[in-house]
Scaffold this active site. Structure first.
Site, short mmCIF file in Angstrom:
data_model
loop_
_atom_site.label_atom_id
_atom_site.label_comp_id
_atom_site.label_asym_id
_atom_site.label_seq_id
_atom_site.Cartn_x
_atom_site.Cartn_y
_atom_site.Cartn_z
N ARG A 125 0.82 -1.21 0.00
CA ARG A 125 0.00 0.00 0.00
C ARG A 125 0.86 1.27 0.00
NH1 ARG A 125 -5.03 0.79 4.07
NH2 ARG A 125 -3.48 1.05 5.72
N ARG A 158 2.86 4.33 4.82
CA ARG A 158 2.57 4.84 6.16
C ARG A 158 3.42 4.14 7.22
NH1 ARG A 158 -3.84 4.95 6.70
NH2 ARG A 158 -3.33 3.70 8.51
P1 AMP Z 1 -6.82 4.62 10.53
O1 AMP Z 1 -6.23 5.46 9.46
O2 AMP Z 1 -8.31 4.79 10.64
O3 AMP Z 1 -6.42 3.18 10.45
O4 AMP Z 1 -6.23 5.18 11.91
C1 AMP Z 1 -4.86 5.20 12.18
C2 AMP Z 1 -4.64 5.25 13.67
O5 AMP Z 1 -5.27 6.43 14.22
C3 AMP Z 1 -5.24 4.10 14.48
O6 AMP Z 1 -4.41 2.96 14.49
C4 AMP Z 1 -5.38 4.73 15.85
O7 AMP Z 1 -4.13 4.81 16.50
C5 AMP Z 1 -5.81 6.15 15.51
N1 AMP Z 1 -7.29 6.29 15.43
C6 AMP Z 1 -8.03 6.55 14.31
N2 AMP Z 1 -9.35 6.60 14.60
C7 AMP Z 1 -9.46 6.36 15.93
C8 AMP Z 1 -10.57 6.25 16.85
N3 AMP Z 1 -11.85 6.37 16.43
N4 AMP Z 1 -10.30 5.99 18.13
C9 AMP Z 1 -9.04 5.85 18.58
N5 AMP Z 1 -7.96 5.91 17.78
C10 AMP Z 1 -8.14 6.18 16.47
#
Ligand code: AMP
Length: 221
Positions: A125, A158
């Site tokens: 990715r 990422r």
């Molecule tokens: P994502 O891009 O949605 O996979 O988010 C990346 C990271 O951001 C996650 O692994 C968490 O560390 C944090 N994160 C994103 N959304 C949330 C949420 N709703 N609650 C807590 N941590 C979040």
């Protein structure tokens, strides 16, 4: 159209969220993006360091921080006709907090892909930071290797897309997904106002086929 999109990291959730957002003219509220924007910002405060450390480890950010960020974002005028929540809610407290704040969810859409397929996908990715466009070296390659199709700018991997972090994130995702679906199932069982309709669709097909399957569900409703 107020919906939550669920999917493990690498399930294609981000790509499909972009299609939904364009088709239904609603903003995509991605908490991961909001948090990454805070990390990129020039602020040098305690909150930024805390968020940055948690994301690197694959841990969830604390509920109070994330709930505040989302509730404030949903007050913006572009949310008047709906929104697509991507990456939120992830915990019972988050789901409960938005319900208490009067935020309504019409649909939950889950994109399902097995863990082994996720791990294969993750390593390829690549992301264009400025636009949020997502590519994959094998399944959705850019026209020029390592470059965004529209701007020609460099694509990046990422920090939290390493295998070790992804295993941790998958295990957290499965636990939180169950808690969340149980929460909304309970609202339905007890006929509490505001329970969303839930749809689970396979994310193992091509990007176009998954998109068409999603549209055929959402357009009919
Ligand atoms: P994502 O891009 O949605 O996979 O988010 C990346 C990271 O951001 C996650 O692994 C968490 O560390 C944090 N994160 C994103 N959304 C949330 C949420 N709703 N609650 C807590 N941590 C979040």
């Amino acid at each position: 159209m107020r919906l939550i999109i669920l999917g493990a990291p690498g399930s294609g959730k981000g790509t499909q969220a972009m299609f939904i957002k364009k088709k239904f003219h609603i903003p995509q509220i991605s908490t991961g993006e909001i948090l990454r924007d805070i990390i990129k910002s020039d602020n040098k405060n305690y909150l930024k360091t805390r968020i940055s450390n948690d994301i690197k480890k694959g841990n969830l950010i604390s509920d109070d921080i994330i709930i505040d960020l989302v509730i404030n974002r949903l007050k913006c005028s572009d949310c008047i006709n709906g929104y697509l929540l991507d990456g939120f809610p992830r915990t019972l407290s988050q789901a409960h907090a938005i319900k208490e704040a009067g935020i309504v969810i019409d649909y939950i859409l889950e994109i399902y892909v097995s863990d082994s397929e996720i791990i294969e996908r993750i390593s390829g990715r690549r992301i264009h930071i400025a636009s949020g466009r997502i590519y994959h070296n094998k399944f959705n390659p850019p026209k020029i290797n390592g470059r965004d199709d529209f701007t020609g700018e460099l694509l990046i991997q990422r920090d939290d897309d390493t295998i070790e972090t992804i295993r941790n994130r998958l295990s957290i995702y499965h636990k939180q997904k169950k808690i969340l679906l149980d929460y909304y199932k309970n609202l339905k069982t007890f006929k509490i106002f505001g329970f969303p309709r839930y749809y689970k669709i396979s994310g193992s097909f091509s990007i176009d086929k998954v998109r068409n399957n999603i549209f055929s569900i959402l357009v009919k409703k």
